[in-house]
Design an enzyme around this catalytic site. Structure first.
Site, PDB file in Angstrom:
ATOM      1  N   HIS A   1       0.832  -1.217   0.000  1.00 33.94           N
ATOM      2  CA  HIS A   1       0.000   0.000   0.000  1.00 33.94           C
ATOM      3  C   HIS A   1       0.867   1.269   0.000  1.00 33.94           C
ATOM      4  CE1 HIS A   1      -3.490   2.545   1.243  1.00 33.94           C
ATOM      5  NE2 HIS A   1      -2.538   3.228   1.854  1.00 33.94           N
ATOM      6  N   GLU A   2       1.827   1.326   0.905  1.00 33.50           N
ATOM      7  CA  GLU A   2       2.636   2.549   1.033  1.00 33.50           C
ATOM      8  C   GLU A   2       3.506   2.786  -0.203  1.00 33.50           C
ATOM      9  OE1 GLU A   2       1.807   4.636   3.208  1.00 33.50           O
ATOM     10  OE2 GLU A   2       0.655   3.292   4.498  1.00 33.50           O
TER      11      GLU A   2
ATOM     12  N   HIS B   1       1.768   4.885  -2.611  1.00 32.01           N
ATOM     13  CA  HIS B   1       1.906   6.333  -2.357  1.00 32.01           C
ATOM     14  C   HIS B   1       3.259   6.838  -2.842  1.00 32.01           C
ATOM     15  CE1 HIS B   1      -1.803   6.653  -0.217  1.00 32.01           C
ATOM     16  NE2 HIS B   1      -1.412   6.012   0.865  1.00 32.01           N
TER      17      HIS B   1
ATOM     18  N   HIS C   1      -5.522   7.458  -2.217  1.00 35.48           N
ATOM     19  CA  HIS C   1      -6.376   6.353  -1.767  1.00 35.48           C
ATOM     20  C   HIS C   1      -7.484   6.061  -2.767  1.00 35.48           C
ATOM     21  CE1 HIS C   1      -4.949   6.879   2.612  1.00 35.48           C
ATOM     22  NE2 HIS C   1      -4.274   5.932   1.986  1.00 35.48           N
TER      23      HIS C   1
END
Ligand SMILES: *[C@@H]1O[C@H](CO)[C@@H](O)[C@H](O)[C@H]1NC(C)=O
Ligand SMILES: *[C@@H]1O[C@H](CO)[C@@H](O)[C@H](O)[C@H]1NC(C)=O
Ligand SMILES: [Zn+2]
Ligand SMILES: [Zn+2]
Length: 308
Positions: free
Chosen positions: A263-264, A267, A273
């Site tokens: 997930h990170e 980014h 998101h």
């Protein structure tokens, strides 16, 4: 004079015990996590027009994740029109019933540990007409994924990473292997390559665990609530909250390191998101669960950001 003095002493005593309680709550970690849930439970059902202790903290929570105009100043513990709007925006993002109320599905959603990056990045100031904003949001709701203008240039598609200073939560080999797997998920669907920087060389991406305030303006908060955060390009910082119960194979009360890493890294590459519950870029992750594989929504998002 005598009654006044005793009142004063009583007040000092109360303040003193509140302070003692506060510092105890901070050191007893499992209680910290429980307190956020019970804090939310106490607020459940509070109605517009009422005031309640804790509403100011709830407003700060919603502002942190982008649900208030950028110029909003939060001072009161009243359930006012602004809070109703913020709750509606939150409920819309999480696809709950858009009631503007503090109903149990809303507080339940807030109890799930999540990423520290806002859901709405750079919310507009309050002067901007809301109709344009909601149209803009609707457009994104169809796509699920979202991103901004920050991205790596083609000259930076071969990215290096290193493990920075910070707290040691895993031995380096375990961390290495989990991160290599997580990077690989994104490398498989993009032109990016990710290589660990050789000893001492400066890297594009720096990975570290921290506890509490670690001087990047976004302090961690003990167990639960916020798990990690990753900065948008071309910053490259990936931080995990060292106070989570991390695992490479989570039991029901642990957080999966690889799921959060995938997930990170999204980014770090520039994705915001997604409100697609199944996607990697969805903000929250239930304790004890694994979500390690990119979904079509994540792949569509990264391809839209880096078309080839
Ligand atoms: C939304 O409201 C309907 C009708 O009251 C209810 O059946 C449903 O479970 C609610 N959905 C959520 C996500 O709370
Ligand atoms: C972390 O998880 C393990 C495995 O479930 C558990 O035994 C331990 O008590 C947990 N630690 C904390 C601080 O919650
Ligand atoms: Zn995130
Ligand atoms: Zn940080």
């Amino acid at each position: 004079m005598a009654p006044k003095l005793s009142h004063l002493l009583l007040a000092i005593l109360v303040i003193f015990s509140i302070q003692t309680f506060k510092s105890r709550a901070r050191t007893l970690k499992p209680e910290h996590q429980q307190s956020f849930s019970s804090f939310l439970q106490k607020l459940e059902g509070v109605q517009k027009g009422q005031a309640a202790e804790g509403l100011l903290d709830l407003k700060k929570y919603l502002k942190k994740f982008g649900y208030y105009p950028s110029d909003a100043t939060l001072t009161s513990s009243d359930f006012d029109d602004h809070l109703e709007l913020a709750l509606k925006a939150y409920q819309k993002f999480y696809r709950l019933n858009v009631t503007g109320n503090l109903d149990s599905s809303t507080t339940q959603q807030m109890m799930i540990p999540r990423c520290g990056v806002p859901d709405i990045v750079n919310p507009p100031p309050s002067t901007e007409p809301t109709s344009t904003e909601s149209k803009h949001k609707k457009f994104h709701m169809v796509a699920h994924y979202d991103f901004g203008s920050n991205k790596w240039p083609p000259s930076k598609y071969a990215l290096t990473y290193s493990f920075g200073p910070g707290l040691q939560v895993f031995d380096l080999n375990t961390l290495r292997s989990v991160c290599a797997d997580a990077f690989q998920k994104w490398a498989q669907v993009t032109s990016f390559t990710f290589t660990e920087a050789t000893d001492g060389a400066s890297a594009d991406i720096v990975i570290a665990f921290y506890s509490g305030d670690h001087e990047d303006g976004d302090p961690f908060d003990g167990p639960g609530k916020i798990l990690a955060h990753g900065f948008f390009p071309q910053d490259g910082r990936l931080h995990y909250d060292a106070d989570e119960n991390w695992s490479t194979d989570p039991a029901m009360d642990q957080t999966d390191l690889e799921s959060v890493s995938v997930h990170e890294i999204g980014h770090l590459l520039g994705l915001y998101h997604s409100n697609d519950r199944e996607s990697i870029m969805y903000p929250s992750l239930q304790i004890g669960t694994k979500k390690r594989d990119l979904t079509q929504d994540d792949i569509d998002g990264i391809h839209a950001l880096y078309p080839n």
